[in-house]
Design a protein around this motif. Structure first.
Motif, short mmCIF file in Angstrom:
data_model
loop_
_atom_site.label_atom_id
_atom_site.label_comp_id
_atom_site.label_asym_id
_atom_site.label_seq_id
_atom_site.Cartn_x
_atom_site.Cartn_y
_atom_site.Cartn_z
N UNK A 47 1.11 60.03 -31.66
CA UNK A 47 2.43 59.49 -32.01
C UNK A 47 3.16 58.89 -30.81
N UNK A 48 3.30 59.66 -29.73
CA UNK A 48 4.10 59.19 -28.59
C UNK A 48 3.47 57.98 -27.91
N UNK A 49 2.16 58.00 -27.72
CA UNK A 49 1.52 56.89 -27.01
C UNK A 49 1.56 55.61 -27.85
N UNK A 61 9.01 64.22 -24.19
CA UNK A 61 9.56 65.37 -23.49
C UNK A 61 8.81 66.65 -23.80
N UNK A 62 8.16 66.71 -24.96
CA UNK A 62 7.43 67.92 -25.33
C UNK A 62 6.11 68.06 -24.59
N UNK A 63 5.73 67.06 -23.81
CA UNK A 63 4.48 67.15 -23.07
C UNK A 63 4.47 68.30 -22.08
N UNK A 85 13.07 58.82 -30.81
CA UNK A 85 11.90 59.58 -31.24
C UNK A 85 10.86 59.65 -30.13
N UNK A 86 10.66 58.52 -29.44
CA UNK A 86 9.69 58.49 -28.34
C UNK A 86 10.10 59.45 -27.23
#
Length: 299
Positions: free
Chosen positions: A229-231, A19-21, A13-14
């Motif tokens: 979410x990612x951070x 990757x969407x950044x 998930x991470x």
């Protein structure tokens, strides 16, 4: 939840979120300058995090802990994001930026060995090396078809700054930031990075924004998908595992980003890129999955 959830689903998930950044940057940068966009992203993120902190009754760090968190925020958010966004904005292709930043696992592992005295087995070094080879293969096809003769020197400086920031920030977070609350700790980091971006916006940019629907959607995703979410997942993963293990996950970002670009923008994913993705996945598996005879990395 079973351990397999934490060992497989959370890292996957991470990787997808992270990757969407590049995708979010591509959608947002046409309508706002880099530091302006990033300052808005950081300060807007403080709002949902503040609500979450109140709901969870999170504890605030002391002044010394806040200082360490501010340094991590400047490295992981300020230098990394600022470098990536400015390199792309100033003319470096996303593929080249991804390739340079893709060196981060090797730089982080070297820094973890030097500063944290983490042990890295020969099997894991092999995995890191394979990951690097995979990143090169994934991006070689795209770079070969861009027609670029050279890289503007100033954009290379921005990209190298991003690489240095995310690498040292991961190690610094592992050493100084693992005992604080995730939510309030992340808020301190974003406040520091947001101040850094705001200063850069006032010094270097016009701060003009075109409030198109595309920009609003891109900003919303950068805030909730990436900055929240990612951070939080990244800081949680660093807390639970060795810095070099977490860093190896970044090798999967370029292949995943290439697949997303193929789906969203029609960019061709050729045999070389597919092969590189498989090599990178193999490398990450060697680093993160313990074999029966392999020595586990220290936590």
């Amino acid at each position: 939840m079973p351990p397999v959830f934490y060992s497989l689903f959370v890292p996957a998930l991470f990787v997808w979120l992270w990757s969407t950044g590049f995708i979010g940057a591509r959608y947002g940068l046409p309508f706002a300058e880099p530091f302006t966009l990033l300052a808005m992203r950081m300060f807007l993120t403080l709002v949902p995090l503040a609500v979450l902190a109140v709901f969870l009754k999170s504890r605030w760090p002391g002044w010394r802990g806040a200082g360490h968190l501010a340094v991590t925020g400047l490295l992981v958010q300020g230098f990394y994001l600022g470098g990536v966004f400015y390199a792309v904005d100033q003319g470096m292709s996303a593929g080249v930026v991804s390739l340079i930043v893709g060196l981060q696992p090797l730089v982080t592992s070297l820094a973890a060995v030097i500063f944290l005295k983490e042990s890295v087995t020969s099997r894991q070094w092999l995995g890191l090396s394979l990951g690097l080879v995979g990143v090169v293969l994934v991006l070689a096809e795209k770079m070969g078809g861009t027609g670029e003769v050279g890289i503007p020197p100033h954009t290379l400086i921005w990209a190298l700054l991003a690489l240095l920031g995310i690498s040292l920030g991961t190690v610094y977070q592992k050493r100084h930031g693992t005992s604080v609350d995730l939510v309030t700790g992340t808020m301190v980091q974003y406040a520091a990075a947001g101040s850094f971006f705001a200063l850069g916006a006032f010094v270097l940019e016009t701060r003009e924004v075109e409030w198109t629907l595309q920009f609003k959607l891109a900003l919303a995703w950068l805030v909730f998908g990436l900055s929240v979410s990612a951070i939080l997942l990244l800081m949680w993963l660093i807390r639970r595992g060795a810095a070099s293990q977490v860093a190896s996950l970044f090798y999967l970002v370029p292949p995943v980003t290439a697949l997303e670009a193929f789906i969203l923008f029609g960019e061709r994913l050729g045999p070389l890129a597919i092969t590189g993705g498989l090599v990178a996945i193999t490398g990450v598996a060697l680093v993160t999955v313990k074999g029966r005879g392999a020595q586990a990395l220290r936590k």
